[in-house]
Motif scaffolding. Structure first.
Motif, PDB file in Angstrom:
ATOM      1  N   LEU A  86      57.483 -21.694 -18.008  1.00  0.00           N
ATOM      2  CA  LEU A  86      56.632 -21.120 -16.971  1.00  0.00           C
ATOM      3  C   LEU A  86      57.153 -21.482 -15.584  1.00  0.00           C
ATOM      4  O   LEU A  86      57.088 -20.670 -14.659  1.00  0.00           O
ATOM      5  CB  LEU A  86      55.193 -21.613 -17.140  1.00  0.00           C
ATOM      6  CG  LEU A  86      54.435 -21.038 -18.336  1.00  0.00           C
ATOM      7  CD1 LEU A  86      53.087 -21.730 -18.484  1.00  0.00           C
ATOM      8  CD2 LEU A  86      54.249 -19.531 -18.190  1.00  0.00           C
ATOM      9  N   GLY A  87      57.671 -22.702 -15.437  1.00  0.00           N
ATOM     10  CA  GLY A  87      58.235 -23.089 -14.146  1.00  0.00           C
ATOM     11  C   GLY A  87      59.375 -22.183 -13.727  1.00  0.00           C
ATOM     12  O   GLY A  87      59.468 -21.777 -12.561  1.00  0.00           O
ATOM     13  N   CYS A  88      60.248 -21.848 -14.677  1.00  0.00           N
ATOM     14  CA  CYS A  88      61.369 -20.951 -14.369  1.00  0.00           C
ATOM     15  C   CYS A  88      60.874 -19.571 -13.966  1.00  0.00           C
ATOM     16  O   CYS A  88      61.399 -18.952 -13.026  1.00  0.00           O
ATOM     17  CB  CYS A  88      62.299 -20.853 -15.575  1.00  0.00           C
ATOM     18  SG  CYS A  88      63.150 -22.390 -16.001  1.00  0.00           S
ATOM     19  N   LEU A  89      59.841 -19.071 -14.661  1.00  0.00           N
ATOM     20  CA  LEU A  89      59.298 -17.757 -14.327  1.00  0.00           C
ATOM     21  C   LEU A  89      58.585 -17.779 -12.976  1.00  0.00           C
ATOM     22  O   LEU A  89      58.696 -16.829 -12.188  1.00  0.00           O
ATOM     23  CB  LEU A  89      58.333 -17.305 -15.423  1.00  0.00           C
ATOM     24  CG  LEU A  89      58.949 -16.776 -16.710  1.00  0.00           C
ATOM     25  CD1 LEU A  89      57.858 -16.428 -17.713  1.00  0.00           C
ATOM     26  CD2 LEU A  89      59.808 -15.549 -16.432  1.00  0.00           C
ATOM     27  N   LEU A  90      57.843 -18.823 -12.729  1.00  0.00           N
ATOM     28  CA  LEU A  90      57.147 -18.928 -11.446  1.00  0.00           C
ATOM     29  C   LEU A  90      58.126 -18.963 -10.280  1.00  0.00           C
ATOM     30  O   LEU A  90      57.881 -18.366  -9.225  1.00  0.00           O
ATOM     31  CB  LEU A  90      56.260 -20.171 -11.440  1.00  0.00           C
ATOM     32  CG  LEU A  90      55.028 -20.111 -12.355  1.00  0.00           C
ATOM     33  CD1 LEU A  90      54.438 -21.510 -12.539  1.00  0.00           C
ATOM     34  CD2 LEU A  90      53.972 -19.165 -11.793  1.00  0.00           C
ATOM     35  N   LEU A  91      59.227 -19.662 -10.451  1.00  0.00           N
ATOM     36  CA  LEU A  91      60.246 -19.676  -9.399  1.00  0.00           C
ATOM     37  C   LEU A  91      60.846 -18.284  -9.221  1.00  0.00           C
ATOM     38  O   LEU A  91      61.025 -17.815  -8.089  1.00  0.00           O
ATOM     39  CB  LEU A  91      61.351 -20.679  -9.745  1.00  0.00           C
ATOM     40  CG  LEU A  91      62.483 -20.763  -8.716  1.00  0.00           C
ATOM     41  CD1 LEU A  91      61.974 -21.320  -7.396  1.00  0.00           C
ATOM     42  CD2 LEU A  91      63.641 -21.606  -9.234  1.00  0.00           C
ATOM     43  N   GLU A  98      64.270 -33.710 -11.480  1.00  0.00           N
ATOM     44  CA  GLU A  98      64.645 -35.119 -11.324  1.00  0.00           C
ATOM     45  C   GLU A  98      64.091 -35.998 -12.442  1.00  0.00           C
ATOM     46  O   GLU A  98      64.723 -36.950 -12.866  1.00  0.00           O
ATOM     47  CB  GLU A  98      64.165 -35.641  -9.965  1.00  0.00           C
ATOM     48  CG  GLU A  98      64.929 -35.042  -8.788  1.00  0.00           C
ATOM     49  CD  GLU A  98      64.324 -35.444  -7.457  1.00  0.00           C
ATOM     50  OE1 GLU A  98      63.325 -36.211  -7.479  1.00  0.00           O
ATOM     51  OE2 GLU A  98      64.821 -34.981  -6.409  1.00  0.00           O
ATOM     52  N   GLY A  99      62.907 -35.703 -12.920  1.00  0.00           N
ATOM     53  CA  GLY A  99      62.317 -36.538 -13.957  1.00  0.00           C
ATOM     54  C   GLY A  99      62.371 -35.932 -15.337  1.00  0.00           C
ATOM     55  O   GLY A  99      61.685 -36.401 -16.250  1.00  0.00           O
ATOM     56  N   ALA A 148      62.382 -26.213  -4.015  1.00  0.00           N
ATOM     57  CA  ALA A 148      62.165 -27.660  -3.941  1.00  0.00           C
ATOM     58  C   ALA A 148      61.255 -28.153  -5.056  1.00  0.00           C
ATOM     59  O   ALA A 148      61.396 -29.293  -5.523  1.00  0.00           O
ATOM     60  CB  ALA A 148      61.580 -28.033  -2.579  1.00  0.00           C
ATOM     61  N   ASP A 149      60.302 -27.320  -5.492  1.00  0.00           N
ATOM     62  CA  ASP A 149      59.414 -27.714  -6.587  1.00  0.00           C
ATOM     63  C   ASP A 149      60.200 -27.941  -7.871  1.00  0.00           C
ATOM     64  O   ASP A 149      59.999 -28.938  -8.571  1.00  0.00           O
ATOM     65  CB  ASP A 149      58.351 -26.635  -6.826  1.00  0.00           C
ATOM     66  CG  ASP A 149      57.390 -26.488  -5.663  1.00  0.00           C
ATOM     67  OD1 ASP A 149      57.075 -27.509  -5.022  1.00  0.00           O
ATOM     68  OD2 ASP A 149      56.962 -25.351  -5.393  1.00  0.00           O
ATOM     69  N   LEU A 150      61.095 -27.010  -8.188  1.00  0.00           N
ATOM     70  CA  LEU A 150      61.868 -27.159  -9.423  1.00  0.00           C
ATOM     71  C   LEU A 150      62.929 -28.245  -9.283  1.00  0.00           C
ATOM     72  O   LEU A 150      63.292 -28.889 -10.273  1.00  0.00           O
ATOM     73  CB  LEU A 150      62.512 -25.824  -9.819  1.00  0.00           C
ATOM     74  CG  LEU A 150      62.128 -25.349 -11.236  1.00  0.00           C
ATOM     75  CD1 LEU A 150      60.630 -25.216 -11.359  1.00  0.00           C
ATOM     76  CD2 LEU A 150      62.799 -24.033 -11.581  1.00  0.00           C
TER      77      LEU A 150
END
Length: 366
Positions: free
Chosen positions: A106-111, A126-127, A119-121
């Motif tokens: 979902l993070g990849c799609l949201l970006l 990092e973690g 910057a969010d991704l």
């Protein structure tokens, strides 16, 4: 606070919660497999993300210049954002059970949809474990390319988060150059693509590049690209020549195409079956020349030539012949011609596919 800022904060919080749960998770036991055991709860951010993605996709014309390419896994084939969102939303089971989308996906799609900042991704990567950081790294490259920032995309492809799989970032940039028909820029990155692996990617990239060179710079340049080292090999050259000439067939009507095939010295190497196939593609591309319930004015001689191809020559000739007949189906406007075409087909499935005139097929209701 903007929607992107809010969504970014929610995503990072959800990802942190997911990591904390995973870190404290006990190994599965036999009790976990007992029917009726309570399902793993669905994180509420998943439905927030799906709703935001659906709203965003609804504002974009599918496969337009505003519809970015995106991918959610390291080796996923890239897809249009709107198509990927439609699939994700459709297959996400409601009610919190089943297999909800993974937060990194979902993070990849949201970006890709502009609902997260790069910057969010970057912070999320990092973690993350290496495989997830690689997904995020690839998604960042695609985001920069969608924004038209090739310099930032290049820096993202070279970032240490992709150190163990650097080719996935460079291939994203290679796709970008191929889709723009920029052979020089595509070849300049050749050593970074790791063409020894993922052969399907390089084959598709070559086809895309040659086709787009033809569309952007003309069929002669496309034909020249189909002969260039690294773009072309002995085993792929014939296919790439056909790809290079596809835009020509679509832009020139069949009578003029025949004249060009007979007169242009660059086309002397095109074989008889490929010439016939190009003429079929030309006819299909100019369907507006046909009135309802009448055959296309250029169909008759072309249909006769396709039927005359001997299907017993080889299995490949039979396959190409049948496919050309099916391609001619939209040019048929009368029942007798349709019956003739169907009698000539050797593939039973395609006989069934062409049982009804194109003009008699009712469009699905809205």
């Amino acid at each position: 606070m903007t929607e992107g800022t809010t969504t970014g904060r929610q995503f990072l919080e959800a990802l942190a919660e997911h990591r904390a749960v995973a870190a404290n998770r006990r190994p599965p036991t036999a009790a976990d497999a007992v029917p009726g055991a309570p399902p793993v709860p669905r994180h509420p951010f998943i439905d927030v993300a799906l709703e935001a993605l659906a709203r965003r996709a609804a504002t974009i014309e599918p496969e337009s210049a505003d519809d970015p390419l995106c991918a959610v896994r390291q080796l996923d084939r890239p897809y249009w954002f709107t198509r990927r969102v439609a699939t994700t939303v459709r297959t996400a089971r409601p009610g919190g059970v089943g297999n909800p989308p993974l937060l990194p996906d979902l993070g990849c799609l949201l970006l890709a949809g502009g609902l997260l900042e790069v910057a969010d991704l970057e912070r999320a990567a990092e973690g993350s474990r290496e495989s997830v950081a690689e997904r995020f790294g690839r998604a960042i490259v695609y985001r920069h390319l969608a924004d038209g920032d090739l310099e930032a995309a290049t820096a993202a492809a070279a970032h240490p988060r992709l150190a163990s799989m650097p080719e996935i970032g460079w291939r994203a940039i290679g796709d970008h150059h191929a889709r723009r028909g920029d052979a020089e820029a595509f070849l300049a990155l050749w050593t970074r693509y790791n063409t020894r692996t993922e052969k399907q990617w390089i084959q598709e990239a070559r086809r895309t590049l040659v086709e787009q060179v033809s569309r952007h710079h003309g069929w002669r340049d496309g034909l020249a690209a189909a002969h260039r080292p690294r773009i072309s090999t002995a085993g792929t050259r014939d296919e790439l020549i056909r790809v290079a000439l596809g835009p020509l067939a679509e832009s020139v009507r069949e009578p003029e195409l025949v004249e060009l095939l007979d007169s242009a010295p660059e086309l002397a190497e095109v074989g008889a079956l490929d010439r016939l196939d190009l003429r079929v593609r030309s006819l299909r591309a100019h369907g507006e020349d046909r009135a309802l319930h009448t055959d296309h004015p250029a169909l008759r001689p072309l249909l006769d030539e396709v039927i005359a191809v001997d299907p017993t020559t080889s299995r490949n000739v039979m396959r190409v012949r049948d496919r050309m007949l099916v391609d001619l189906w939209p040019a048929v406007g009368t029942a007798p011609t349709l019956a003739e075409l169907r009698r000539a087909l050797r593939t039973p499935a395609w006989k069934r596919e062409t049982a009804v005139l194109h003009d008699d097929i009712k469009p699905p209701s809205a």
